[in-house]
Enzyme design. Structure first.
Site, PDB file in Angstrom:
ATOM      1  N   GLY A  45     -17.394  -3.150  -4.598  1.00  0.00           N
ATOM      2  CA  GLY A  45     -16.024  -3.656  -4.520  1.00  0.00           C
ATOM      3  C   GLY A  45     -15.745  -4.182  -3.130  1.00  0.00           C
ATOM      4  O   GLY A  45     -16.383  -3.764  -2.163  1.00  0.00           O
ATOM      5  N   GLN A  50     -10.772  -6.961   4.058  1.00  0.00           N
ATOM      6  CA  GLN A  50     -12.072  -6.612   4.647  1.00  0.00           C
ATOM      7  C   GLN A  50     -12.810  -7.831   5.180  1.00  0.00           C
ATOM      8  O   GLN A  50     -13.762  -7.689   5.958  1.00  0.00           O
ATOM      9  CB  GLN A  50     -12.960  -5.895   3.609  1.00  0.00           C
ATOM     10  CG  GLN A  50     -12.455  -4.504   3.266  1.00  0.00           C
ATOM     11  CD  GLN A  50     -13.355  -3.830   2.257  1.00  0.00           C
ATOM     12  OE1 GLN A  50     -13.250  -4.077   1.065  1.00  0.00           O
ATOM     13  NE2 GLN A  50     -14.267  -3.006   2.735  1.00  0.00           N
ATOM     14  N   CYS A  94     -17.519   2.867   1.923  1.00  0.00           N
ATOM     15  CA  CYS A  94     -16.755   1.642   2.107  1.00  0.00           C
ATOM     16  C   CYS A  94     -17.575   0.692   2.975  1.00  0.00           C
ATOM     17  O   CYS A  94     -18.163   1.122   3.964  1.00  0.00           O
ATOM     18  CB  CYS A  94     -15.424   1.969   2.788  1.00  0.00           C
ATOM     19  SG  CYS A  94     -14.381   0.531   3.050  1.00  0.00           S
ATOM     20  N   LEU A  95     -17.589  -0.588   2.611  1.00  0.00           N
ATOM     21  CA  LEU A  95     -18.375  -1.556   3.389  1.00  0.00           C
ATOM     22  C   LEU A  95     -17.817  -1.717   4.805  1.00  0.00           C
ATOM     23  O   LEU A  95     -18.531  -2.167   5.695  1.00  0.00           O
ATOM     24  CB  LEU A  95     -18.423  -2.905   2.671  1.00  0.00           C
ATOM     25  CG  LEU A  95     -19.186  -2.909   1.337  1.00  0.00           C
ATOM     26  CD1 LEU A  95     -19.092  -4.268   0.668  1.00  0.00           C
ATOM     27  CD2 LEU A  95     -20.645  -2.517   1.543  1.00  0.00           C
ATOM     28  N   HIS A 136      -9.649   2.414  -5.010  1.00  0.00           N
ATOM     29  CA  HIS A 136     -10.084   2.287  -3.612  1.00  0.00           C
ATOM     30  C   HIS A 136      -9.760   0.873  -3.095  1.00  0.00           C
ATOM     31  O   HIS A 136      -9.240   0.712  -1.990  1.00  0.00           O
ATOM     32  CB  HIS A 136     -11.592   2.579  -3.554  1.00  0.00           C
ATOM     33  CG  HIS A 136     -12.263   2.344  -2.238  1.00  0.00           C
ATOM     34  ND1 HIS A 136     -12.927   3.326  -1.545  1.00  0.00           N
ATOM     35  CD2 HIS A 136     -12.381   1.219  -1.472  1.00  0.00           C
ATOM     36  CE1 HIS A 136     -13.419   2.828  -0.418  1.00  0.00           C
ATOM     37  NE2 HIS A 136     -13.109   1.540  -0.351  1.00  0.00           N
ATOM     38  N   GLU A 137     -10.062  -0.154  -3.918  1.00  0.00           N
ATOM     39  CA  GLU A 137      -9.834  -1.540  -3.468  1.00  0.00           C
ATOM     40  C   GLU A 137      -8.340  -1.851  -3.372  1.00  0.00           C
ATOM     41  O   GLU A 137      -7.905  -2.530  -2.442  1.00  0.00           O
ATOM     42  CB  GLU A 137     -10.539  -2.535  -4.400  1.00  0.00           C
ATOM     43  CG  GLU A 137     -12.054  -2.379  -4.492  1.00  0.00           C
ATOM     44  CD  GLU A 137     -12.747  -2.270  -3.151  1.00  0.00           C
ATOM     45  OE1 GLU A 137     -12.266  -2.854  -2.161  1.00  0.00           O
ATOM     46  OE2 GLU A 137     -13.780  -1.562  -3.082  1.00  0.00           O
ATOM     47  N   HIS A 140      -6.880  -0.724  -0.191  1.00  0.00           N
ATOM     48  CA  HIS A 140      -7.125  -1.647   0.935  1.00  0.00           C
ATOM     49  C   HIS A 140      -5.963  -2.633   1.097  1.00  0.00           C
ATOM     50  O   HIS A 140      -5.616  -3.003   2.219  1.00  0.00           O
ATOM     51  CB  HIS A 140      -8.406  -2.455   0.710  1.00  0.00           C
ATOM     52  CG  HIS A 140      -9.663  -1.785   1.194  1.00  0.00           C
ATOM     53  ND1 HIS A 140      -9.862  -1.467   2.514  1.00  0.00           N
ATOM     54  CD2 HIS A 140     -10.790  -1.398   0.536  1.00  0.00           C
ATOM     55  CE1 HIS A 140     -11.066  -0.899   2.646  1.00  0.00           C
ATOM     56  NE2 HIS A 140     -11.640  -0.838   1.469  1.00  0.00           N
TER      57      HIS A 140
HETATM   58 ZN   LIG Z   1     -13.486   0.006   1.048  1.00  0.00          ZN
END
Ligand SMILES: [Zn+2]
Length: 172
Positions: A45, A50, A94-95, A136-137, A140
């Site tokens: 995701g 991000q 998380c990226l 989660h997304e 963000h």
């Molecule tokens: Zn994340």
């Protein structure tokens, strides 16, 4: 085109993102770039903040089985419209916070409404990993990271390690 993923801490990861009014070609291109960036990472995701864009847009694909067809989802203005009382615990990553993982408790099942890349209103119920990922997304888009669910000490420890990682990367 692959985009650069911002690493925590970054003020852009703490912002509440703006709703998308019109889905322009630029936004569709951004969604394609985000999917390419996500698959390349690899991740399941990615949210627009991000990659430094403060619009309410997320992409995800939680298909993990080898040989199973990918299922890329592009969601503009995603919103949780219903959530189960039953919860689920997943070890999240998380990226924007590479190589750190922690257990987060969230509703097990959520119903999500969004606009797809053609501007159609969509609604679907997600369970398991898909449910965790979409929550989660969406977090963000509200400036919230999974480490915000952790105890302050753990969160500070991870943040310090990320600051160190960013300093090291800046020197390269
Ligand atoms: Zn994340």
């Amino acid at each position: 085109m692959k985009r650069t993923i911002l690493i925590h801490p970054d003020p852009r990861l703490k912002k509440v993102c703006a709703p998308v009014a019109d889905i322009t070609d630029d936004l569709r291109k951004l969604a394609d770039d985000m999917l390419e960036t996500m698959y390349d990472a690899p991740g399941i995701g990615l949210a627009a903040p991000q990659v430094g864009v403060l619009d309410r847009l997320i992409v995800l694909d939680c298909v993990k089985e080898e040989g199973e067809a990918p299922r890329p989802l592009v969601m503009f203005n995603p919103e949780v419209v219903a959530a189960s009382d039953e919860t689920n615990v997943y070890e999240e990553g998380c990226l924007s916070i590479p190589e750190h993982y922690a257990e987060v408790t969230r509703p097990k099942v959520v119903e999500v409404a969004w606009m797809d890349r053609d501007g159609n209103a969509r609604r679907e119920t997600f369970d398991g990993l898909w449910s965790t990922c979409v929550q989660h997304e969406i977090d963000h888009l509200n400036g919230k990271l999974f480490i915000d669910y952790l105890k302050p000490l753990k969160r500070q420890m991870i943040t310090r390690k990320m600051q160190k990682l960013k300093r090291e990367r800046a020197r390269l």
